[in-house]
Motif scaffolding. Structure first.
Motif, short mmCIF file in Angstrom:
data_model
loop_
_atom_site.label_atom_id
_atom_site.label_comp_id
_atom_site.label_asym_id
_atom_site.label_seq_id
_atom_site.Cartn_x
_atom_site.Cartn_y
_atom_site.Cartn_z
N LYS A 195 -11.12 -8.43 68.77
CA LYS A 195 -11.13 -7.15 69.20
C LYS A 195 -11.96 -5.88 68.42
CE LYS A 195 -5.52 -7.09 69.92
NZ LYS A 195 -4.29 -6.77 69.71
N GLY A 196 -11.70 -4.45 70.13
CA GLY A 196 -12.16 -3.62 68.72
C GLY A 196 -13.97 -3.58 68.97
N VAL A 197 -14.65 -4.83 69.47
CA VAL A 197 -15.85 -4.06 69.56
C VAL A 197 -15.92 -4.51 71.72
CG1 VAL A 197 -16.84 -5.11 68.01
CG2 VAL A 197 -15.89 -7.21 68.91
N ASP A 198 -17.10 -4.11 72.66
CA ASP A 198 -17.14 -4.61 73.31
C ASP A 198 -18.05 -6.69 74.21
OD1 ASP A 198 -17.79 -5.80 76.33
OD2 ASP A 198 -17.87 -3.39 76.96
N PRO A 240 -12.18 -19.88 83.78
CA PRO A 240 -11.17 -19.27 84.05
C PRO A 240 -10.59 -18.73 83.16
CG PRO A 240 -11.58 -21.44 84.66
CD PRO A 240 -12.35 -21.19 83.61
N GLY A 241 -11.14 -18.70 81.83
CA GLY A 241 -10.29 -17.98 81.13
C GLY A 241 -11.07 -17.34 80.05
N TYR A 242 -12.16 -17.00 80.38
CA TYR A 242 -13.03 -15.89 80.25
C TYR A 242 -12.36 -14.52 79.90
CZ TYR A 242 -17.03 -12.81 79.40
OH TYR A 242 -18.21 -12.00 79.54
N ALA A 243 -12.22 -13.61 81.04
CA ALA A 243 -11.68 -11.83 81.05
C ALA A 243 -10.50 -12.02 80.51
CB ALA A 243 -11.45 -11.75 82.44
N LYS A 244 -9.99 -13.47 80.27
CA LYS A 244 -8.22 -13.50 79.55
C LYS A 244 -8.48 -13.53 78.29
CE LYS A 244 -4.27 -15.69 79.28
NZ LYS A 244 -3.28 -17.10 79.57
N HIS A 245 -9.94 -13.89 77.35
CA HIS A 245 -10.15 -13.47 75.75
C HIS A 245 -11.06 -13.41 75.43
CE1 HIS A 245 -6.82 -17.13 75.10
NE2 HIS A 245 -7.17 -17.39 76.06
N LEU A 246 -11.81 -12.54 76.15
CA LEU A 246 -13.04 -11.82 75.44
C LEU A 246 -12.60 -10.43 74.51
CD1 LEU A 246 -16.24 -11.61 75.25
CD2 LEU A 246 -16.34 -9.98 77.40
N ASN A 247 -13.03 -10.14 73.50
CA ASN A 247 -12.27 -9.08 72.89
C ASN A 247 -11.10 -9.18 72.83
OD1 ASN A 247 -15.56 -8.20 73.78
ND2 ASN A 247 -15.54 -9.21 72.05
N ARG A 248 -9.83 -9.95 73.22
CA ARG A 248 -8.43 -9.69 72.87
C ARG A 248 -7.64 -10.15 72.64
NH1 ARG A 248 -7.25 -8.70 78.36
NH2 ARG A 248 -8.89 -7.87 79.42
N ARG A 289 -26.51 -11.15 68.60
CA ARG A 289 -26.65 -11.22 69.31
C ARG A 289 -28.12 -11.05 68.94
NH1 ARG A 289 -26.40 -6.57 72.83
NH2 ARG A 289 -24.38 -5.26 71.57
N LYS A 290 -28.65 -11.15 67.80
CA LYS A 290 -30.00 -11.64 67.34
C LYS A 290 -29.38 -12.80 67.48
CE LYS A 290 -29.73 -8.38 63.48
NZ LYS A 290 -30.16 -7.53 62.46
N GLU A 291 -29.45 -13.91 67.73
CA GLU A 291 -29.77 -15.27 68.11
C GLU A 291 -29.64 -15.23 69.46
OE1 GLU A 291 -29.29 -17.87 65.86
OE2 GLU A 291 -29.15 -16.57 64.48
N ILE A 292 -29.13 -14.84 70.49
CA ILE A 292 -29.37 -15.36 71.80
C ILE A 292 -30.94 -14.69 71.74
CG2 ILE A 292 -26.88 -14.68 72.18
CD1 ILE A 292 -27.06 -12.63 73.50
N ILE A 346 -13.94 -4.68 57.05
CA ILE A 346 -14.67 -6.16 56.63
C ILE A 346 -14.69 -7.16 56.92
CG2 ILE A 346 -16.19 -6.69 54.96
CD1 ILE A 346 -15.30 -4.16 52.74
N TYR A 347 -13.66 -7.47 57.30
CA TYR A 347 -13.45 -9.10 57.48
C TYR A 347 -12.32 -8.80 58.92
CZ TYR A 347 -14.65 -9.50 52.94
OH TYR A 347 -15.57 -9.84 51.29
N LEU A 348 -11.76 -8.11 58.63
CA LEU A 348 -10.66 -8.49 59.81
C LEU A 348 -11.34 -6.79 61.81
CD1 LEU A 348 -7.90 -8.16 61.03
CD2 LEU A 348 -7.46 -5.79 60.71
N ASN A 349 -11.69 -8.13 62.09
CA ASN A 349 -12.50 -7.54 63.79
C ASN A 349 -13.38 -6.86 63.25
OD1 ASN A 349 -10.05 -8.64 65.28
ND2 ASN A 349 -9.17 -6.75 65.03
N PRO A 350 -14.22 -7.73 62.78
CA PRO A 350 -15.78 -6.85 61.74
C PRO A 350 -16.18 -6.42 63.24
CG PRO A 350 -15.53 -8.93 61.65
CD PRO A 350 -14.28 -8.32 62.02
N LYS A 351 -17.30 -5.46 63.34
CA LYS A 351 -18.10 -5.07 64.19
C LYS A 351 -19.75 -5.48 64.37
CE LYS A 351 -20.46 -1.36 66.15
NZ LYS A 351 -20.34 0.04 66.82
N GLU A 352 -20.14 -5.73 62.60
CA GLU A 352 -21.35 -7.10 62.32
C GLU A 352 -21.49 -7.90 63.27
OE1 GLU A 352 -19.12 -5.55 60.21
OE2 GLU A 352 -19.93 -3.06 59.77
#
Length: 537
Positions: free
Chosen positions: A67-70, A84-92, A15-18, A3-9
């Protein structure tokens, strides 16, 4: 996923915002946060008034690091993808995201409120880390330390939205609020499991927490944020882009670009960058009309109480602000104030933090037309402002007299404004006269964008009124102390101020009506106002 830890929602929320038609890419803010994440242990608080993009930004941060989502399909086409830090930190990273306004239904006590979040988060931690040794009665902090001991390098980013929710609900006591800030402080201060804490809300932490409970946060608010301000308001370039989208998609556009500036611009950063209220701009474009879209609640009543009670002379300060005069103050005092405000600088600082004023170069000002209307409401509702109510009636006479070329009526009303009991009388001669003119024509703000000391022709005009309806007349006012109105008119002609109404290249003129040149002379010795009006040829 919890619910609070790495929530998929949270990814779906961003996504709705963009996908919204007036989305503005603020992902460069993530590039500012990446160094804080890499150094570990940073605690950042950014507070803003309602509708300044706080929750969208919190969702963006959680969606990016979680984490846990793409989330690559969301961010790969946004500005952060070039960092430069994009790939290193995206969903990590492990992210604990809590919106404290999502309280249980029919919640009526602090115990029920805090247990709702605490128990939900505890369940998430137990499910994600079953081998950690959790004991009965462990705090959330103790559980996370257990995780760190058992699972190497399992650290956490906290993202807390609406941290100050309980301060806006009457059923929470002051003791409850103190317990809540203590809970947040214990959870985030000097803890080995923290990669970064990001917290946002309306109220500045230091006003509502004990002196040492949450002093580990680097706090950024409307009064003291030169670093991150541009991520919580729209820049001129961003509004240009939004306006181009609006014109392209709207069948009959009724909002002009200049109206957006007059109504919603005016929040100046220390670096001179001017920002727009983001929600108000988007609402105006969506509804195809300008107007006041200011969002207020309990803080409005709090400020109104101080004005009604005239705490430390705030009534005179409000009159000066309504007249377009800047008021000197020190907003740095706000950081250490008690909840009860007793000094004028504290009250003006609170007004700045809540977004009612803008602070720049040691002074506060009303930033735009939208906020001018909010101050007008306070003045209309407060009996002690009877002078302002009478002035509003006189101002309607002045505007009509201007359009009728009736200089005698203008001079009479100016004399009333200038000689009445007003804080303007404490100012220098020129500032006093200028403020009196702003008050005398205050009714014009409903039909005109009233600009002071605007660059026009080959100089700076004292006042220029751009009509919202281009069919209306344009007005130029030049002031002279101990000199004649004829001299003022001569300056208007010589410096070609009327050229300003021609507009920018490729745009239609700002008025198809007359351009009225108003010269005003004020003589200190006999306190006489003289006025002359010409129609530009």
């Amino acid at each position: 996923m919890g619910i609070y830890l790495n929530p998929k929602e949270i990814r779906n929320l961003y996504r709705k915002e963009i996908q919204k038609p007036y989305f503005v890419d603020k992902t460069e803010f993530l590039a500012e946060l990446i160094p804080l994440v890499e150094q570990e242990g940073s605690n950042l608080s950014i507070t803003r008034p309602r509708r300044f993009g706080k929750s969208v930004t919190a969702a963006m941060i959680a969606s990016f690091f979680c984490k846990g989502v793409d989330s690559s399909d969301i961010f790969s086409n946004l500005k952060i993808a070039k960092d430069p830090g994009y790939a290193k930190h995206l969903n990590r990273h492990n992210v604990i995201y809590i919106n404290f306004s999502k309280a249980p239904k029919d919640c009526s006590s602090y115990r029920e409120y805090i247990d709702y979040f605490r128990e939900g988060l505890a369940d998430d931690i137990k499910e994600a880390y079953p081998e950690a040794r959790h004991r009965q009665g462990d705090t959330i902090g103790a559980m996370l330390c257990n995780v760190l001991r058992k699972y190497d390098d399992e650290m956490f980013i906290f993202v807390f939205d609406e941290w100050d929710y309980i301060f806006h609900r009457s059923y929470f006591t002051e003791e409850d609020r103190g317990r809540f800030t203590a809970f947040l402080g214990d959870l985030t201060k000097d803890q080995p499991y923290i990669t970064m804490t990001y917290m946002t809300g309306i109220l500045p932490i230091k006003k509502y927490s004990a002196s040492d409970t949450m002093n580990h946060f680097a706090e950024n608010n409307m009064a003291n944020d030169p670093m991150y301000g541009r991520y919580f308001g729209f820049t001129n370039a961003e509004v240009d882009d939004l306006y181009a989208r609006y014109v392209k998609k709207t069948v009959s556009p009724r909002v002009s670009r200049d109206e957006l500036t007059a109504w919603y611009d005016g929040y100046l950063n220390d670096d001179g960058l001017s920002l727009y209220n983001p929600n108000s701009v988007v609402t105006a474009l969506t509804k195809n009309r300008v107007g006041s879209h200011w969002s207020k609640a309990g803080e409005y009543e709090e400020l109104k109480d101080y004005v009604v009670n005239d705490t430390d002379g705030v009534r005179d300060a409000v009159m000066l602000l309504a007249a377009g005069e800047p008021v000197e103050t020190d907003v740095s005092e706000y950081a250490t104030t008690a909840p009860k405000l007793e000094r004028l600088d504290q009250i003006l600082s609170v007004m700045t933090v809540y977004g009612y004023l803008n602070y720049h170069d040691g002074c506060v000002r009303i930033p735009n037309k939208e906020l001018e209307l909010e101050f007008d409401k306070i003045i209309r509702e407060e009996p002690r402002y009877s002078y302002m109510k009478q002035l509003e009636k006189e101002s309607n006479r002045v505007l009509k007299a201007t359009l009728d070329l009736d200089t005698d009526t203008i001079a009479d009303v100016l004399a009333f404004v200038h000689n009445s009991e007003s804080p303007l009388k404490a100012y220098s001669d020129e500032a006093e006269l200028s403020g009196s003119v702003k008050l005398a024509w205050i009714a014009a703000r409903n039909r005109y964008d009233m600009q002071r000391e605007d660059q026009a022709g080959i100089g700076y005009v004292d006042y220029i009124f751009y009509p919202y309806n281009r069919k209306d007349d344009g007005i130029i006012i030049e002031l002279k102390v101990d000199d004649s109105p004829e001299t003022a008119l001569k300056q208007i002609r010589q410096k070609q101020y009327a050229l300003k109404f021609q507009g920018k290249l490729g745009e239609p003129p700002k008025t198809s009506g007359r351009i009225l040149l108003v010269g005003i002379g004020y003589y200190k010795k006999d306190k006489v106002h003289r006025c002359k009006i010409e129609v530009a040829k």
